[in-house]
Design a protein around this motif. Sequence first.
Motif, short mmCIF file in Angstrom:
data_model
loop_
_atom_site.label_atom_id
_atom_site.label_comp_id
_atom_site.label_asym_id
_atom_site.label_seq_id
_atom_site.Cartn_x
_atom_site.Cartn_y
_atom_site.Cartn_z
N UNK A 176 0.79 -1.22 0.00
CA UNK A 176 0.00 0.00 0.00
C UNK A 176 0.83 1.28 0.00
N UNK A 177 2.16 1.16 -0.01
CA UNK A 177 3.02 2.35 0.00
C UNK A 177 3.32 2.77 -1.44
N UNK A 178 2.80 3.93 -1.83
CA UNK A 178 2.93 4.40 -3.21
C UNK A 178 4.36 4.74 -3.59
N UNK A 179 5.26 4.87 -2.62
CA UNK A 179 6.65 5.20 -2.93
C UNK A 179 7.49 3.97 -3.23
N UNK A 180 6.93 2.77 -3.11
CA UNK A 180 7.70 1.54 -3.28
C UNK A 180 7.52 0.96 -4.69
N UNK A 181 8.53 0.19 -5.11
CA UNK A 181 8.55 -0.36 -6.47
C UNK A 181 7.42 -1.35 -6.73
N UNK A 182 6.86 -1.94 -5.66
CA UNK A 182 5.81 -2.94 -5.84
C UNK A 182 4.45 -2.44 -5.39
N UNK A 183 4.24 -1.14 -5.43
CA UNK A 183 2.96 -0.54 -5.04
C UNK A 183 1.82 -1.16 -5.85
N UNK A 184 0.79 -1.61 -5.14
CA UNK A 184 -0.38 -2.23 -5.75
C UNK A 184 0.01 -3.41 -6.65
N UNK A 185 0.96 -4.18 -6.19
CA UNK A 185 1.43 -5.35 -6.94
C UNK A 185 0.25 -6.25 -7.33
N UNK A 186 0.26 -6.68 -8.58
CA UNK A 186 -0.79 -7.57 -9.05
C UNK A 186 -0.77 -8.94 -8.40
N UNK A 187 0.33 -9.25 -7.72
CA UNK A 187 0.46 -10.52 -7.02
C UNK A 187 0.53 -10.33 -5.51
N UNK A 188 0.28 -9.10 -5.06
CA UNK A 188 0.43 -8.83 -3.64
C UNK A 188 1.88 -8.95 -3.22
N UNK A 189 2.11 -9.44 -2.00
CA UNK A 189 3.46 -9.62 -1.48
C UNK A 189 3.49 -10.96 -0.73
N UNK A 190 4.33 -11.89 -1.18
CA UNK A 190 4.22 -13.30 -0.75
C UNK A 190 5.59 -13.95 -0.58
N UNK A 191 5.57 -15.27 -0.28
CA UNK A 191 6.80 -16.09 -0.18
C UNK A 191 7.86 -15.48 0.73
N UNK A 192 7.52 -15.16 1.98
CA UNK A 192 8.50 -14.53 2.87
C UNK A 192 9.60 -15.49 3.33
N UNK A 193 10.80 -14.93 3.51
CA UNK A 193 11.93 -15.69 4.06
C UNK A 193 12.82 -14.73 4.83
#
Length: 355
Positions: A177-194
């Motif tokens: 949800x941060x408009x200043x980030x490269x993945x803002x409104x990512x079509x895949x969300x944000x996943x696969x954390x490590x």
Amino acid sequence: MKARNFTRLIVCVLIISINSSISAQDSSHQLSFIAKNLEWKGVAVEDEDYTLWGASPVIGDDGKVHLFLARWPEKNVDPAWRKSSEIAHYVADHPEGPFEFSDVVLKGTGMDTWDRYAPHNPEIRKIGKKYVLLYIGNTDYHQPPHPANQSIGMAIAASPYGPWKKVGKDGLILNTEDASKWNYKSGNGIVNPSLLVFNNKYYLYFKSMGPSGLKYGLAIAEDIEGPYVIQDKPVTANNGTLEDGVVFYYNDSVYLLTTDNHGHNTGVVGGGTLWKSQDGITFDIKDASVGYLRLPEYYDGYDPEKVVKIYGSAPKLERPKILMMDGKPAYLYGPSGWNVYGDERTVCYVFKINL
């Protein structure tokens, strides 16, 4: 007769050559220290009542090996995973199992929260005296809004048996949800954390979508519970897509092991890519190697007539996770959409990494 035997010999040579080509997929990268020393050990977890997808290991204070898995009762993988997934805890005395069910750790809240549905992508870490569990969830499993509505959460416990407490207000630590980030409104969300402790900070790696497609990114925090700050650009210079990362530190380098579903990064369709970095921020394709090959390369009893194809187009490993022992990668865990033993449910396979 001699001509006939010669013809048979040529046919045999061609078959061997074709099989070798198929299995190695004309890899453009060398085999990693994982891929060339991987030993098939069979099934770590199977459950006739659940589809299993992902298994993250940790050694507990009790000396046992604890696996945290995503599972659901439906036999299909998609769409069931995004609707019904829960995170379950299994335990064994040895890394190779057999693992026995212990308890359910997380379910979807069913309420108006970011993780209303399907806790998934589990990763467990022991940091100090705490057990840290990362996972994803979503607000609505229908497409759309899924997969753009996927986010990352964290829960912490003093024991792998719990009780687990979601950090902050509701466990949420990363979204798009941060408009200043490269993945803002990512079509895949944000996943696969490590997660990796590196340079006395907490490095949280994730998969997300930006202008140049699906990449792995990095968020850094001073404290285990955050706030995690997404860095200015992705960390992987991958070709095409990549999936399912796990990060670990070994031999003075940071390694990120991901799947290579289409073979765009290593040439092995359905294999793995082992990325290498010195600073944990830049993972260049020239420094990558083949993380692992497909299942028939390691399972001597592989019979294509016996395999049950539950999900996916290839006999490949999914959601790879590494068990570190004495500072070294010791075991690799992962499910597959193909059951090589002929059963109708997915299982979690385990491999020994012979260094």
